[in-house]
Design an enzyme around this catalytic site. Structure first.
Site, mmCIF file in Angstrom:
data_model
loop_
_atom_site.group_PDB
_atom_site.id
_atom_site.type_symbol
_atom_site.label_atom_id
_atom_site.label_comp_id
_atom_site.label_asym_id
_atom_site.label_seq_id
_atom_site.Cartn_x
_atom_site.Cartn_y
_atom_site.Cartn_z
ATOM 1 N N CYS A 105 0.827 -1.203 0.000
ATOM 2 C CA CYS A 105 0.000 0.000 0.000
ATOM 3 C C CYS A 105 0.869 1.265 0.000
ATOM 4 O O CYS A 105 1.765 1.413 -0.818
ATOM 5 C CB CYS A 105 -0.962 -0.050 1.191
ATOM 6 S SG CYS A 105 -2.293 1.167 1.159
ATOM 7 N N GLY A 106 0.639 2.175 0.926
ATOM 8 C CA GLY A 106 1.375 3.438 0.963
ATOM 9 C C GLY A 106 2.859 3.287 1.168
ATOM 10 O O GLY A 106 3.630 4.197 0.828
#
Length: 195
Positions: A105-106
């Site tokens: 993800c991030g």
């Protein structure tokens, strides 16, 4: 000494669900020592409100014992406001020594900001997501819309793919391939193995 430490970097607001399938599998494998890490060794609270008593600080990470460094997602990566010098030391150390790093993800934004995705096949939440958050990102030719990818000692995954992320990590760590397939079929598709 054998490199058997799996370090998991945690911070306030980390996306706890992205590690939910992975942690039990790692804990059950006696080959590895699981060590949670925060910037200073202080406890953290996940996005879901889970308070974690962290094992150690980034300063105490031993690269010569590192088997895998795991970085979950969280709003912190998109806000880009934190002092990441201690994290940079560990991640650059792992990267230059070709030690495995897994980001979901991030956390892929963090690797992209440091140029670590420019020359390898990788994925993230979306191509526009990386391009929008990382002005220096030069990895577009190597971007793939797959849910999780492993290339050149780096595992990347979309935030909607904790199962695929776990599968790639288990492959990296040498889990039995038949076990991985059965595990994935069970949790992804609800297919129970034949008795």
């Amino acid at each position: 000494m054998e490199a058997n430490h799996i370090y998991i970097y945690l911070f306030d607001g980390y996306s706890d669900w992205e590690l939910g399938y992975l942690l039990p599998e790692l804990k059950e494998d006696s080959r590895y020592t699981i060590i949670t890490v925060s910037d200073t060794g202080a406890d953290v609270v996940s996005k879901g409100g889970l308070r974690v008593c962290v094992d150690t600080s980034l300063e105490e990470v031993l690269l010569d014992r590192l088997r895998l460094f795991i970085i979950p997602g969280g709003q912190m990566w998109e806000d880009n406001k934190s002092d990441l010098n201690h994290l940079d030391r560990v991640v650059y150390g792992a990267y230059t020594q070709k030690l495995p790093i897994a980001a979901i993800c991030g956390a892929t934004v963090y690797l992209a900001q440091r140029g670590m995705l420019d020359q390898i096949k990788h994925t993230s939440n979306a191509l526009f997501y990386l391009k929008g958050l990382v002005s220096t990102y030069a990895g577009e030719p190597n971007y793939s819309n797959e849910l999780a990818i492993s290339d050149a000692n780096i595992i990347t995954a979309s935030g909607i793919a904790p199962l695929e992320f776990t599968k790639e990590v288990m492959k990296e760590l040498g889990f039995n391939s038949e076990y991985i397939d059965r595990w994935f079929q069970l949790f992804k598709h609800g297919i129970f193995p034949a008795a």
